[in-house]
Design a protein around this motif. Structure first.
Motif, PDB file in Angstrom:
ATOM      1  N   TYR A  48       0.840  -1.197   0.000  1.00 41.61           N
ATOM      2  CA  TYR A  48       0.000   0.000   0.000  1.00 41.61           C
ATOM      3  C   TYR A  48       0.874   1.244   0.000  1.00 41.61           C
ATOM      4  N   ILE A  77      -9.787  -0.679   4.687  1.00 44.37           N
ATOM      5  CA  ILE A  77      -9.506  -2.106   4.817  1.00 44.37           C
ATOM      6  C   ILE A  77      -9.702  -2.514   6.276  1.00 44.37           C
ATOM      7  N   THR A  78     -10.048  -3.769   6.499  1.00 40.09           N
ATOM      8  CA  THR A  78     -10.339  -4.227   7.859  1.00 40.09           C
ATOM      9  C   THR A  78      -9.086  -4.313   8.722  1.00 40.09           C
TER      10      THR A  78
END
Length: 163
Positions: A48, A77-78
């Protein structure tokens, strides 16, 4: 990758640092042995863009207090999470420029604890410190009734001065 001299039968861990690269999904390969035998596509890793933090507020609160973190490149995102002191909390994605974190109820009262953010709940970046204190509780209000503009006195525990 760091060169490791080992009998492959007992090698259980290889550690390496990701080189600077663009965000994306990459296949990992491993070169082993002196003849550089290559094991290709052994796993995938998602890279990322690095997030940045401009600030957060409030800088103090009780367990359950919501903290707003402002910055850029936040992800929906989780795995995005916060650490307050020694307690982890899932970060709520608000936008690519804002996250929300809640001081966990498991966090004990302390004057200053580290506030950190992570995209994978493992590698944390410290962004500052917050003060965590116990919830106030009011035991008495004197007088119990009054007119507008009257002074009243509250007695209780964990009452903090205001600035």
């Amino acid at each position: 990758i760091t060169s490791i001299e080992s009998d492959m039968s007992d090698l259980k861990l290889v550690s390496c640092e990701l080189p600077p690269t663009l965000p994306g999904v990459y296949s990992l390969a491993l070169n082993v042995g002196h003849d550089q035998e290559s094991l290709n596509d052994i796993a995938e890793i998602t890279v990322y863009a690095q997030f940045s933090v401009l600030g957060f507020s409030p800088s103090s609160g009780t367990p359950g207090t919501k903290i707003s973190i402002k910055g850029s490149n936040f992800l929906n995102i989780t795995e995005m999470c916060c650490r307050i002191g020694t307690s982890n909390a899932i970060a709520k994605f608000i936008s690519s420029e804002e996250l929300g974190c809640v001081i966990p109820t498991t966090q004990k009262s302390q004057s200053r604890v580290d506030l950190s953010v992570s995209i994978n709940c493992q590698d944390f970046v410290s962004i500052g410190a917050v003060s965590v204190h116990d919830r106030p509780a009011i035991s008495t209000v004197t007088p119990p009734s009054a007119t507008a503009g009257a002074d009243i006195v509250l007695k209780g525990v964990n009452l903090l001065p205001t600035s």
